[in-house]
Design a protein around this motif. Sequence first.
Motif, short mmCIF file in Angstrom:
data_model
loop_
_atom_site.label_atom_id
_atom_site.label_comp_id
_atom_site.label_asym_id
_atom_site.label_seq_id
_atom_site.Cartn_x
_atom_site.Cartn_y
_atom_site.Cartn_z
N SER A 102 0.83 -1.21 0.00
CA SER A 102 0.00 0.00 0.00
C SER A 102 0.87 1.25 0.00
N TYR A 176 -9.50 -3.54 3.53
CA TYR A 176 -8.45 -3.06 2.62
C TYR A 176 -8.22 -1.55 2.68
N TYR A 179 -5.52 -0.37 5.22
CA TYR A 179 -4.06 -0.39 5.02
C TYR A 179 -3.51 1.00 4.73
N PRO A 180 -4.01 1.73 3.74
CA PRO A 180 -3.48 3.08 3.55
C PRO A 180 -3.83 4.02 4.70
N VAL A 227 -5.56 -4.35 -2.25
CA VAL A 227 -4.68 -3.42 -1.55
C VAL A 227 -4.36 -2.22 -2.43
N THR A 231 -5.77 1.65 -1.95
CA THR A 231 -4.83 2.76 -1.80
C THR A 231 -5.15 3.87 -2.79
#
Length: 253
Positions: A102, A176, A179-180, A227, A231
Amino acid sequence: MKLAKGFGYLLQGAKLLAHPDLRIFVLLPLLVNIIMFAIGLGLLIFFVGGWMDDVVGWLPQWMSGITNLLWFLFAIFFGMAVFFSFNILANFIAAPLNGLLSEKVQQHLTGEDLGQTNFGALLASIPRSVGRELIKLTYYLPRVLLLLIFSFIPIANIIVPWLWLFFAAWMMAIQYVDYPMDNNGTSFRKMKKAVSNERFLHLGFGAGVSILLMVPAVNFFAMPIAVAGATALYVNEHKALQQAQNDLPIIHQ
């Protein structure tokens, strides 16, 4: 339309993975995903077919005319349950690698270096990444258990596959996009609020991930695609807003 726009970010994620600068960061998460989904597919084939025959056999005679439909719905439900569960487990194992992927996608899209790509930083991120995945589990599990309880209630269990589809799409968005968000210092609580503020956008993205998880062979690539797509979604939909909020002056009373 928000749903279509969210789904579009998944397509953007698939395109991003083909970039030469990102390929090396895709390999290890991809390997983890392939192993976990191969195990999940084997279990699905070995156990679920006979179990679903037993479930359909318990149905009253008056429901015999819709046996094929119920088979289809149960197949969706159990397929989503198995692949969703193994996706969570794969993300738990690959969380630091997904965070790194990411970060590199964000760097590719914005030119900003978050400064976390060296080996020492990757090792240092493991406790934080695992802790974040545990927080997600505490959010997921009560809702999963509630759906499982509904699945054993006569009549009500007919709608469970549809509830599961909605729930899976929502959970995939949470999984998901986090993650960022985590890479950029956003707490889990604030991340959930940000996702809820654009509910249909994220449901469209999460539904796309759920569809990938149900397609044989393609589901091996679902995790890195998701992912990268999440992002891109973060960069385009959340990053500027969060920076603007952080830049607001503090008013002392």
